[in-house]
Design an enzyme around this catalytic site. Structure first.
Site, PDB file in Angstrom:
ATOM      1  N   THR A 177       1.290   3.588   1.834  1.00 36.96           N
ATOM      2  CA  THR A 177       1.859   4.028   3.106  1.00 36.96           C
ATOM      3  C   THR A 177       2.902   3.063   3.651  1.00 36.96           C
ATOM      4  O   THR A 177       3.408   3.272   4.748  1.00 36.96           O
ATOM      5  CB  THR A 177       0.735   4.166   4.138  1.00 36.96           C
ATOM      6  OG1 THR A 177       0.056   2.916   4.216  1.00 36.96           O
ATOM      7  CG2 THR A 177      -0.235   5.250   3.760  1.00 36.96           C
ATOM      8  N   LYS A 178       3.208   2.029   2.917  1.00 30.43           N
ATOM      9  CA  LYS A 178       4.127   1.015   3.414  1.00 30.43           C
ATOM     10  C   LYS A 178       5.589   1.404   3.176  1.00 30.43           C
ATOM     11  O   LYS A 178       5.915   2.255   2.343  1.00 30.43           O
ATOM     12  CB  LYS A 178       3.838  -0.333   2.766  1.00 30.43           C
ATOM     13  CG  LYS A 178       2.576  -0.992   3.275  1.00 30.43           C
ATOM     14  CD  LYS A 178       2.702  -1.333   4.755  1.00 30.43           C
ATOM     15  CE  LYS A 178       1.461  -2.021   5.286  1.00 30.43           C
ATOM     16  NZ  LYS A 178       0.312  -1.107   5.393  1.00 30.43           N
ATOM     17  N   PHE A 179       6.466   0.723   3.890  1.00 32.16           N
ATOM     18  CA  PHE A 179       7.911   0.886   3.790  1.00 32.16           C
ATOM     19  C   PHE A 179       8.362   0.765   2.332  1.00 32.16           C
ATOM     20  O   PHE A 179       9.134   1.585   1.832  1.00 32.16           O
ATOM     21  CB  PHE A 179       8.547  -0.175   4.694  1.00 32.16           C
ATOM     22  CG  PHE A 179       9.960  -0.512   4.383  1.00 32.16           C
ATOM     23  CD1 PHE A 179      10.976   0.400   4.627  1.00 32.16           C
ATOM     24  CD2 PHE A 179      10.286  -1.754   3.888  1.00 32.16           C
ATOM     25  CE1 PHE A 179      12.285   0.082   4.353  1.00 32.16           C
ATOM     26  CE2 PHE A 179      11.602  -2.079   3.619  1.00 32.16           C
ATOM     27  CZ  PHE A 179      12.603  -1.161   3.849  1.00 32.16           C
ATOM     28  N   HIS A 205       0.847  -1.189   0.000  1.00 34.19           N
ATOM     29  CA  HIS A 205       0.000   0.000   0.000  1.00 34.19           C
ATOM     30  C   HIS A 205       0.886   1.245   0.000  1.00 34.19           C
ATOM     31  O   HIS A 205       2.051   1.201   0.412  1.00 34.19           O
ATOM     32  CB  HIS A 205      -0.901  -0.036   1.246  1.00 34.19           C
ATOM     33  CG  HIS A 205      -1.892   1.064   1.331  1.00 34.19           C
ATOM     34  ND1 HIS A 205      -1.633   2.236   2.000  1.00 34.19           N
ATOM     35  CD2 HIS A 205      -3.146   1.175   0.831  1.00 34.19           C
ATOM     36  CE1 HIS A 205      -2.688   3.024   1.922  1.00 34.19           C
ATOM     37  NE2 HIS A 205      -3.620   2.413   1.219  1.00 34.19           N
ATOM     38  N   PRO A 207      -3.102   0.276   7.713  1.00 34.23           N
ATOM     39  CA  PRO A 207      -1.888  -0.507   7.502  1.00 34.23           C
ATOM     40  C   PRO A 207      -2.205  -1.867   6.961  1.00 34.23           C
ATOM     41  O   PRO A 207      -1.869  -2.874   7.537  1.00 34.23           O
ATOM     42  CB  PRO A 207      -1.306  -0.588   8.898  1.00 34.23           C
ATOM     43  CG  PRO A 207      -2.505  -0.586   9.776  1.00 34.23           C
ATOM     44  CD  PRO A 207      -3.555   0.227   9.071  1.00 34.23           C
TER      45      PRO A 207
END
Length: 383
Positions: free
Chosen positions: A165-167, A163, A382
């Protein structure tokens, strides 16, 4: 942009293009497994893995996770059986898992929360003794390790989220990783409507394919993962320094012996802080610091689960406690040491003025039961 222009030049936008195949190879290499099956999002990665593993009936999982973990089971007609978490690790408590096994149980679905690994050995032992399938939602745990071994190769399969917003992100995406050749073959069939060839449908499937433009972003993001990791480590250390000695505020630690990306900075706010976690969040939001409470209020207290379970099944004391005490703070490459100094200063001052602030802030009414899930925003979801 060069990769995206290549996609447009080739006129190959989806259906297993060269960038998706390259991305799958890179994810498999990072995870130390033979197979990575890229998907259009992390939720479908979970659903496909659950289907490919043949789960049915009841599956034991954690209530302290993003709701997609439970929803992926429920949407497939499987009953999520919630097991409380270990209050220290925040992961599913293996000591309680075994008590929940029934003749209807077919599997265990663990979550490596914050990228900190589950008790993999204990869960594997329980699954083996009871003949259960073991899966892991590893949405937080790409490029992390457990016992010196990369997360991705545990259980029958693990899943990642990419996604935005992920690392590592692919705008929106996910992947199933496994060393099980048969499970990987089934997952690939399910991901593409059950097609085994041009016009041969051999299984019930869905449309879970990753598009080429998403793989272009995923590959580019993977190239920067060492820099992302270094920044996250610096930020986490800066928060620990800045908040050291602040009463009632503890930065949740990571294991220095394991590989971790530290993409989450999580603080636990206890009663000695003089104000609640929710009060502190309001103070931070007032200062434009968009801290977030995770995973409030817990999957067991949102629909449809809260009205389907008897009161006994809702007793998750460790989860309830964490859901009312944990706060995630801003991190990543958009945050620097100066920002962290300011944020830590706001928190320190808020604690100093704790009782005064708590009395001045608007009083919330207790949330009714059932409790609706929080609306999603960026890394607030998340997946």
């Amino acid at each position: 942009m060069a990769r995206i222009e290549g996609v447009l030049d080739r006129n190959w936008l989806t259906n297993g293009g060269p960038l998706v195949e390259e991305f799958e190879g890179e994810v498999a290499a990072v995870s130390g497994v033979r197979h990575a099956i890229a998907t259009c999002n992390g939720t479908l990665a979970l659903e496909i893995a659950i289907s490919a593993a043949g789960l049915a009936g009841e599956v034991i999982t954690t209530p302290f996770t993003f709701v997609a973990t439970a929803h992926a089971l429920r949407r497939l007609g499987i009953t999520p059986v919630f097991c409380d978490v270990d209050p220290v690790t925040h992961n599913i408590d293996p000591a309680q898992v075994e008590r929940l096994v029934t003749p209807r149980t077919t599997g265990i679905l663990g979550v490596h929360l914050w990228g900190r690994p589950c008790a993999v050995d204990e869960l594997t032992d329980i699954a083996d003794r009871h003949g259960l399938r073991l899966l892991f939602d590893a949405s937080h745990a790409l490029a992390c390790s457990s016992g010196g071994r990369m997360i991705g190769g545990f259980g029958a399969a693990e899943t990642f989220s990419f996604h935005a917003t992920k690392f590592v992100n692919s705008f929106e995406g996910g992947a199933i990783v496994t060393d099980d050749d048969a499970l990987a073959e089934r997952a690939r069939l399910i991901r593409n409507f059950g097609f085994a060839d041009y016009d041969q449908v051999r299984a019930l499937g869905t449309n879970g394919k990753m598009a080429e433009v998403a793989a272009a972003m995923g590959l580019t993001s993977l190239e920067s993962r060492d820099r992302f990791t270094a920044v996250n480590h610096q930020n986490h250390a800066a928060y620990r320094t800045g908040l050291a000695g602040v009463q009632g505020i503890e930065v949740v630690p990571y294991d220095d012996e394991e590989l971790t990306t530290r993409q989450y900075v999580v603080v636990e706010v206890d009663e000695t802080a003089g104000l609640s976690r929710d009060d502190l969040q309001e103070v931070l939001w007032a200062e434009n610091v968009l801290a977030r409470r995770y995973f409030y209020p817990g999957c067991h207290r949102v629909e449809p689960y809260v009205t389907e379970q008897d009161e006994q099944r809702l007793l998750m004391p460790a989860t309830d406690r964490l859901a009312h005490r944990l706060l995630t703070l801003p991190t990543g490459t958009g945050v620097d040491a100066t920002d962290i100094d300011v944020i830590a200063g706001i928190i320190e001052r808020a604690v100093e003025l704790g009782p005064l602030l708590a009395s001045a802030l608007p009083r919330r009414q207790p949330a009714p039961t059932p409790v609706a899930p929080m609306p999603s925003d960026g890394q607030a979801s998340p997946e």
